[in-house]
Write a protein that holds these residues in place. Structure first.
Motif, PDB file in Angstrom:
ATOM      1  N   UNK A  46       0.844  -1.191   0.000  1.00  0.00           N
ATOM      2  CA  UNK A  46       0.000   0.000   0.000  1.00  0.00           C
ATOM      3  C   UNK A  46       0.881   1.243   0.000  1.00  0.00           C
ATOM      4  N   UNK A  47       0.680   2.074  -1.003  1.00  0.00           N
ATOM      5  CA  UNK A  47       1.509   3.268  -1.179  1.00  0.00           C
ATOM      6  C   UNK A  47       0.619   4.502  -1.079  1.00  0.00           C
ATOM      7  N   UNK A  48       1.013   5.442  -0.258  1.00  0.00           N
ATOM      8  CA  UNK A  48       0.265   6.687  -0.146  1.00  0.00           C
ATOM      9  C   UNK A  48       0.993   7.798  -0.880  1.00  0.00           C
ATOM     10  N   UNK A  49       0.261   8.593  -1.626  1.00  0.00           N
ATOM     11  CA  UNK A  49       0.872   9.710  -2.349  1.00  0.00           C
ATOM     12  C   UNK A  49       0.126  10.987  -2.017  1.00  0.00           C
ATOM     13  N   UNK A  50       0.865  11.969  -1.554  1.00  0.00           N
ATOM     14  CA  UNK A  50       0.207  13.202  -1.164  1.00  0.00           C
ATOM     15  C   UNK A  50       1.064  14.397  -1.556  1.00  0.00           C
ATOM     16  N   UNK A  51       0.496  15.560  -1.485  1.00  0.00           N
ATOM     17  CA  UNK A  51       1.190  16.777  -1.883  1.00  0.00           C
ATOM     18  C   UNK A  51       0.178  17.855  -2.166  1.00  0.00           C
ATOM     19  N   UNK A  52       0.668  19.072  -2.347  1.00  0.00           N
ATOM     20  CA  UNK A  52      -0.259  20.185  -2.506  1.00  0.00           C
ATOM     21  C   UNK A  52      -1.023  20.080  -3.832  1.00  0.00           C
ATOM     22  N   UNK A  53      -2.164  20.775  -3.946  1.00  0.00           N
ATOM     23  CA  UNK A  53      -2.927  20.729  -5.190  1.00  0.00           C
ATOM     24  C   UNK A  53      -2.068  21.184  -6.369  1.00  0.00           C
ATOM     25  N   UNK A  54      -2.119  20.460  -7.454  1.00  0.00           N
ATOM     26  CA  UNK A  54      -1.358  20.834  -8.632  1.00  0.00           C
ATOM     27  C   UNK A  54       0.076  20.350  -8.615  1.00  0.00           C
ATOM     28  N   UNK A  55       0.441  19.558  -7.612  1.00  0.00           N
ATOM     29  CA  UNK A  55       1.814  19.053  -7.538  1.00  0.00           C
ATOM     30  C   UNK A  55       2.065  17.964  -8.579  1.00  0.00           C
ATOM     31  N   UNK A  56       1.004  17.397  -9.099  1.00  0.00           N
ATOM     32  CA  UNK A  56       1.153  16.358 -10.114  1.00  0.00           C
ATOM     33  C   UNK A  56       0.897  14.954  -9.592  1.00  0.00           C
ATOM     34  N   UNK A  57       0.131  14.859  -8.523  1.00  0.00           N
ATOM     35  CA  UNK A  57      -0.127  13.551  -7.907  1.00  0.00           C
ATOM     36  C   UNK A  57      -0.829  12.592  -8.863  1.00  0.00           C
ATOM     37  N   UNK A  58      -1.925  13.059  -9.447  1.00  0.00           N
ATOM     38  CA  UNK A  58      -2.699  12.172 -10.306  1.00  0.00           C
ATOM     39  C   UNK A  58      -1.885  11.710 -11.499  1.00  0.00           C
ATOM     40  N   UNK A  60      -1.210   3.857   4.628  1.00  0.00           N
ATOM     41  CA  UNK A  60      -0.304   3.243   3.655  1.00  0.00           C
ATOM     42  C   UNK A  60       0.979   2.758   4.344  1.00  0.00           C
ATOM     43  N   UNK A  61       1.626   1.778   3.716  1.00  0.00           N
ATOM     44  CA  UNK A  61       2.902   1.281   4.240  1.00  0.00           C
ATOM     45  C   UNK A  61       4.008   2.288   3.974  1.00  0.00           C
ATOM     46  N   UNK A  62       3.964   2.842   2.767  1.00  0.00           N
ATOM     47  CA  UNK A  62       4.999   3.771   2.340  1.00  0.00           C
ATOM     48  C   UNK A  62       4.329   5.049   1.868  1.00  0.00           C
ATOM     49  N   UNK A  63       4.814   6.172   2.366  1.00  0.00           N
ATOM     50  CA  UNK A  63       4.199   7.450   2.005  1.00  0.00           C
ATOM     51  C   UNK A  63       5.168   8.279   1.176  1.00  0.00           C
ATOM     52  N   UNK A  64       4.715   8.702   0.017  1.00  0.00           N
ATOM     53  CA  UNK A  64       5.521   9.600  -0.812  1.00  0.00           C
ATOM     54  C   UNK A  64       4.885  10.978  -0.801  1.00  0.00           C
ATOM     55  N   UNK A  65       5.694  11.997  -0.565  1.00  0.00           N
ATOM     56  CA  UNK A  65       5.189  13.369  -0.575  1.00  0.00           C
ATOM     57  C   UNK A  65       5.759  14.090  -1.785  1.00  0.00           C
ATOM     58  N   UNK A  66       4.864  14.642  -2.595  1.00  0.00           N
ATOM     59  CA  UNK A  66       5.288  15.384  -3.780  1.00  0.00           C
ATOM     60  C   UNK A  66       5.508  16.843  -3.424  1.00  0.00           C
ATOM     61  N   UNK A  67       6.642  17.357  -3.857  1.00  0.00           N
ATOM     62  CA  UNK A  67       6.933  18.760  -3.631  1.00  0.00           C
ATOM     63  C   UNK A  67       7.251  19.387  -4.979  1.00  0.00           C
ATOM     64  N   UNK A 123       8.540  16.667  -8.173  1.00  0.00           N
ATOM     65  CA  UNK A 123       7.951  16.482  -9.493  1.00  0.00           C
ATOM     66  C   UNK A 123       8.118  17.772 -10.297  1.00  0.00           C
ATOM     67  N   UNK A 124       7.873  17.686 -11.596  1.00  0.00           N
ATOM     68  CA  UNK A 124       8.113  18.808 -12.501  1.00  0.00           C
ATOM     69  C   UNK A 124       9.569  19.252 -12.390  1.00  0.00           C
ATOM     70  N   UNK A 125      10.467  18.261 -12.326  1.00  0.00           N
ATOM     71  CA  UNK A 125      11.882  18.539 -12.051  1.00  0.00           C
ATOM     72  C   UNK A 125      12.572  19.244 -13.204  1.00  0.00           C
ATOM     73  N   UNK A 126      11.860  19.403 -14.329  1.00  0.00           N
ATOM     74  CA  UNK A 126      12.455  20.124 -15.456  1.00  0.00           C
ATOM     75  C   UNK A 126      12.205  21.633 -15.335  1.00  0.00           C
ATOM     76  N   UNK A 127      11.521  22.016 -14.294  1.00  0.00           N
ATOM     77  CA  UNK A 127      11.224  23.439 -14.143  1.00  0.00           C
ATOM     78  C   UNK A 127      12.318  24.161 -13.357  1.00  0.00           C
ATOM     79  N   UNK A 159      13.592  11.898  -4.826  1.00  0.00           N
ATOM     80  CA  UNK A 159      13.566  11.473  -6.218  1.00  0.00           C
ATOM     81  C   UNK A 159      13.077  12.627  -7.080  1.00  0.00           C
ATOM     82  N   UNK A 160      13.718  12.810  -8.219  1.00  0.00           N
ATOM     83  CA  UNK A 160      13.243  13.836  -9.148  1.00  0.00           C
ATOM     84  C   UNK A 160      12.479  13.177 -10.286  1.00  0.00           C
ATOM     85  N   UNK A 161      11.295  13.686 -10.552  1.00  0.00           N
ATOM     86  CA  UNK A 161      10.496  13.122 -11.641  1.00  0.00           C
ATOM     87  C   UNK A 161       9.921  14.231 -12.523  1.00  0.00           C
TER      88      UNK A 161
END
Lengths: 364, 138
Positions: A52-64, A164-171, A196-200, A258-260
Motif C-alpha cells: 500500500x503506497x500513499x501519495x500526497x502533496x499540494x494541489x497541482x503538484x502532479x499527484x494524479x 499506507x505502508x509507504x508514504x511519498x510526498x510530492x513537492x 515532481x516537474x523537475x524540469x522546471x 527522487x526527481x520526476x
C-alpha cells in the motif's frame, strides 16, 4: 458475525475477481450500508498481500499524473493496481467533484487498474476508516499494489495517507516558502520525497532544501519521517544523493529524494525502486510489524469511538436534542461541560451496574 | 449493535463521449450536481465508450449523465449501454442524456435504456429533481 445471502454472494463475487462486486463493496463501505461491517470483517482473512503506497502533496503538484504513470509502469511489470483517489467535499452541501480520473489516462481500457474516487463524507475520521476498509477490499480482490492519492491539506489527509505502508510526498519546484510552512506537517510523514516537474526552474533548489531539511532531522535525532513510521531514525545513512551508503549496519530510514517529470514518465522507475527499497527496509527491520500493529490499534479505537459516538447521539436526542441544548448554552442557562456530564451520566451508571452486577456476559 | 451511521450520497458520472469538445454544459451540470450535494466524477473530454463504462463500473455510480453535442448519440450510446450490460450494471444505473439530440432519435435512445433526455433549455433544477427522484435504490 453472520452475513445475509446477498452480502455472501457479493463477497464471493469479489473474491472471484468480479469488478462490479468490488465496486459495490466499496460503495457499501462508503455508505456504511447495513451489514458492511460483517462484510469487511470477512475480508480480513483474505488480505495482507498488497503493497500500500500513499501519495500526497499540494494541489497541482502532479499527484494524479504521477499515479497514472506509476500504475502504467506496474502494469508493464505484470502487477495489478488499485487506486483510491480522494478529493475534498464541500463542507456546505456535502457535494464533491472528483476529478482525479481525468489524469489517469494511460491505463484506461485496462480493467486491471481499478480506480476509485472517494470524497470525505461524514465526520470524525470516518474517511480514514473508509479508506482503510476500501484498501482491504482491493487487497482481498487480489490487487498487488494499492495507491492512495490525496491532497495533503490537513490532519484528515495525513491520517488517510498513514493507512499506507509507504508514504511519498510530492513537492513541486519553487515551493521554498511552502516547505517552511509545511515543515511541521506533511513533510514529516514522508518516506520518500518526490520533486515532481523537475524540469522546471527552481527544482535544484527545492531538492537542496529538502536535503537540508532531511539532514537537519537526522542530526537532531528527530527523523525527517516521524509519525508512526520510523521512530528510531538516528544515525541514518545518506543514500539520498545516489552514492552508495558507507554503512549498511544502521537501523534507520532516511527519506530519499527522487526527481520526476511525471507527465513524461521521467524518473518513475527510480521512484518505484525507492518505494521497493522502503518496503524491504520495513520488512527487514521489523518495523512493518510495528506499523501494522499501530494501524490496527488505531482502527480499533476509531471503530469504538464511532460506536460510542452513535450511542451518544441517541442519548443526546433523549436529552432534548443538540439544538435545544446549544440554545440553552447560548442563553447562559448552562454550559457544554455540564451538558456532557449529564448526557453521559446514565451511560456511566449503566456500565457500573453491568460491571458490579453480574459475571460479565456483557458482549453482544 | 446497530450503530452504523449511514452516510449515503448520490454518485454521478458526468461523461463526454467521442469527438466532441463542447464541455461547457458538462461543467455546468457537474457544478450544479456538486452544489446539490451529489458526488460528481467528471470523465474529461474525448472518452471512448469503453472508458465511460470502465469508470461507471469502477466508481459504482448511481447516475450516468452522457453529454453529446456531436450528433453521434446513435452509435455511442448503444455502445455504452452494451458495456454496462456486460458488467451487470445496466439495470441499476440511471442513464441520462443531454445535449443536442433530435426529437426523432429520442424514442430509440429511451428504448435502449436511457431514462431521460435533457435538451437545450432544460433548467438545472429540473435535472437535479429528476435525479433525486429516480436515482436507484440499491
Amino acid at each position: 458475525m453472520s452475513m445475509d445471502a446477498d452480502d455472501r454472494a457479493l463477497l464471493e463475487d469479489l473474491l472471484a475477481g468480479k469488478h462490479r462486486a468490488l465496486a459495490r463493496v466499496i460503495s457499501k463501505i462508503e455508505n456504511r450500508a447495513p451489514g458492511y461491517r460483517d462484510l469487511v470483517s470477512e475480508l480480513y482473512a483474505h488480505t495482507g498481500n498488497a503493497d500500500v503506497i500513499g501519495i500526497t502533496g499540494s494541489p497541482g503538484a502532479g499527484k494524479s499524473t504521477l499515479v497514472d504513470k506509476l500504475a502504467e509502469t506496474y502494469r508493464d511489470r505484470g502487477e495489478t493496481v488499485g487506486v483510491i483517489a480522494i478529493d475534498p467535499s464541500s463542507p456546505f452541501t456535502g457535494g464533491a467533484v472528483l476529478g482525479d480520473r481525468i489524469r489517469m489516462a494511460s491505463t484506461v481500457g485496462d480493467m486491471d487498474v481499478f480506480v476509485r474516487s472517494m470524497s470525505a463524507r461524514g465526520t470524525l475520521g470516518g474517511l480514514s476508516t473508509a479508506t482503510a476498509d476500501a484498501v482491504k477490499a482491493m487487497d482481498a480482490f487480489g490487487k498487488d499494489k494499492i495507491i492512495i492519492e490525496t491532497v495533503g491539506a490537513g490532519q484528515n489527509e495525513i491520517d488517510i495517507v498513514r493507512t499506507a505502508d509507504t508514504v511519498a510526498v510530492l513537492v513541486p519546484p519553487g515551493s521554498g516558502d511552502d516547505i517552511q510552512t509545511l515543515k511541521a506537517g506533511i513533510l514529516e510523514i514522508a518516506d520518500v520525497f518526490v520533486v515532481n516537474k523537475a524540469d522546471r526552474d527552481g527544482a535544484d533548489r527545492t531538492v537542496q532544501e529538502l536535503r537540508d531539511m532531511v539532514q537537519l532531522g537526522d542530526e537532531s535525532g528527530a527523523a525527517g519521517s516521524g509519525g508512526h513510521h520510523s521512530q528510531e531514525v538516528i544515525d541514518a545513512h545518506d543514500d539520498w544523493d545516489g552514492e552508495p551508503a558507507e554503512s549498511e549496519d544502521d537501523a534507520g530510514w532516511t527519506p530519499p529524494i527522487v526527481e520526476t517529470v511525471a507527465i513524461h514518465g521521467t524518473g518513475v522507475d527510480a521512484f518505484i525502486d525507492e518505494l521497493a527499497a522502503h518496503r524491504d527496509y520495513l520488512v527487514d527491520s521489523g518495523e512493518h510489524a510495528e506499523q501494522v500493529r499501530t494501524r490496527y490499534a488505531e482502527e480499533i479505537r476509531t471503530l469504538l469511538r464511532e460506536d460510542v459516538h452513535a450511542m451518544l447521539e441517541d442519548e443526546l436526542a433523549a436529552a432534548g436534542g443538540i439544538d435545544a441544548l446549544a440554545e440553552a448554552v447560548r442563553q447562559g442557562e448552562t454550559d457544554p461541560y455540564s451538558i456532557a456530564t449529564d448526557v453521559l451520566d446514565p451511560v456511566e451508571t449503566c456500565l457500573e451496574t453491568l460491571e458490579t452486577g453480574s459475571d460479565g456476559s456483557g458482549t453482544e | 449493535m446497530s450503530s452504523e451511521q449511514e452516510a449515503e450520497s448520490i454518485r454521478c458520472l458526468v461523461a463526454k463521449v467521442g469527438l466532441d469538445g463542447h464541455d461547457r454544459g458538462a461543467h455546468v451540470i457537474a457544478r450544479a450536481f456538486r452544489d446539490a450535494g451529489f458526488e460528481v466524477i467528471y470523465s474529461g473530454l474525448h472518452k471512448a465508450p469503453d472508458e465511460i463504462v470502465q469508470a461507471a463500473v469502477q466508481e459504482d455510480v448511481d447516475v450516468l449523465g452522457i453529454s453529446i453535442l456531436s450528433g453521434a448519440h446513435d452509435t455511442l450510446v448503444p455502445k455504452i449501454m452494451e458495456g454496462l450490460e456486460e458488467y451487470g450494471a445496466a439495470e441499476d444505473t440511471l442513464v441520462l442524456a443531454g445535449g443536442v439530440i433530435p426529437e426523432e432519435d429520442r424514442d430509440e435512445l429511451e428504448e435502449q435504456g436511457v431514462a431521460a433526455i435533457f435538451g437545450p433549455g432544460t433548467s438545472v433544477e429540473e435535472t437535479i429533481e429528476f435525479v433525486r427522484e429516480n436515482a436507484p435504490q440499491r
